[in-house]
Design a protein around this motif. Structure first.
Motif, short mmCIF file in Angstrom:
data_model
loop_
_atom_site.label_atom_id
_atom_site.label_comp_id
_atom_site.label_asym_id
_atom_site.label_seq_id
_atom_site.Cartn_x
_atom_site.Cartn_y
_atom_site.Cartn_z
N ARG A 1 34.57 11.69 72.38
CA ARG A 1 34.41 10.31 72.86
C ARG A 1 33.13 9.65 72.32
O ARG A 1 32.66 8.68 72.89
N ARG A 2 32.61 10.16 71.23
CA ARG A 2 31.33 9.65 70.73
C ARG A 2 31.39 8.20 70.27
O ARG A 2 30.37 7.53 70.20
N ASP A 3 32.58 7.69 69.99
CA ASP A 3 32.71 6.30 69.55
C ASP A 3 32.99 5.34 70.69
O ASP A 3 33.13 4.15 70.47
N ARG A 4 33.08 5.84 71.90
CA ARG A 4 33.34 4.99 73.06
C ARG A 4 32.06 4.77 73.85
O ARG A 4 31.21 5.65 73.93
N LYS A 5 31.97 3.61 74.46
CA LYS A 5 30.82 3.33 75.33
C LYS A 5 31.08 4.05 76.65
O LYS A 5 32.09 3.81 77.31
N PRO A 6 30.17 4.93 77.06
CA PRO A 6 30.39 5.64 78.33
C PRO A 6 30.29 4.70 79.53
O PRO A 6 29.58 3.71 79.49
N ASP A 7 31.01 5.05 80.56
CA ASP A 7 31.09 4.23 81.76
C ASP A 7 30.40 4.95 82.92
O ASP A 7 30.96 5.87 83.50
N ALA A 8 29.19 4.50 83.25
CA ALA A 8 28.42 5.14 84.32
C ALA A 8 29.15 5.07 85.65
O ALA A 8 29.14 6.04 86.43
N ALA A 9 29.81 3.96 85.93
CA ALA A 9 30.52 3.81 87.20
C ALA A 9 31.66 4.83 87.30
O ALA A 9 31.89 5.40 88.37
N ALA A 10 32.38 5.06 86.21
CA ALA A 10 33.48 6.03 86.23
C ALA A 10 32.95 7.45 86.41
O ALA A 10 33.56 8.25 87.14
#
Length: 179
Positions: free
Chosen positions: A159-168
């Motif tokens: 998932r290195r190309d995705r922006k991580p979602d802190a809320a998730a």
């Protein structure tokens, strides 16, 4: 400017992050530190002493990171704990991704080298969960630590190309800790 040993160990962490344990050589560290060939071997005579020193530096940087990122006090509730853990995971996968990759590389080649740090993390989580009244805190602490390791691995790989979602991430931690 850091002293020479620190400069070499930081360069070694960069090499470890980029090339893994097999790429961690005295020459590679010299090149990464932009120092004359042989400099690293003058300070760390063999690979074992270099690896041990790199582990010490990694632990030192981890402690500083936890101090920098850590809360002023213990979390007041599961919500706050989940948010703190999500923030820490994002920092470890973002700004400090190199250190996380180095830690993962070291743990794959020398799992015993990261055992103490893992158990300190789990112990801290267990204490926080016990203080919050979470039932079966030891098992839940392991679950959260395992989840965090998986999230970090995925954020640095598939998932290195995705922006991580802190809320998730925080929501998943809350689900792991739900009664």
């Amino acid at each position: 400017m850091p002293d020479r040993r620190t400069q070499l160990l930081d360069a070694a962490l960069d090499v470890l992050s980029e090339k893994g344990m097999k790429g961690l050589t005295h020459r590679a560290v010299d090149a990464a530190a932009q120092l004359p060939e042989g400099t690293t071997s003058n300070y760390y005579r063999n690979r074992a002493t270099l690896v041990q020193a790199v582990l010490g530096r990694l632990l030192e940087l981890d402690a500083a990171l936890l101090q920098e990122q850590g809360p002023a006090g213990p979390p007041q509730d599961i919500e706050e704990l989940a948010d703190q853990l999500a923030t820490l995971m994002l920092v470890l996968a973002g700004k400090h991704a190199g250190l996380t990759r180095a830690r993962l590389a070291m743990s794959l080649d020398k799992p015993e080298s990261v055992t103490a740090g893992h158990f300190r993390l789990v112990g801290g989580l267990e204490q926080a969960l016990s203080a919050l009244g979470v039932p079966d805190a030891p098992a839940r602490a392991l679950d959260v630590a395992d989840y965090g390791d998986g999230v970090l691995l995925h954020l640095l790989t598939v998932r290195r190309d995705r922006k991580p979602d802190a809320a998730a991430i925080a929501a998943a931690v809350r689900r792991l800790l739900a009664p």
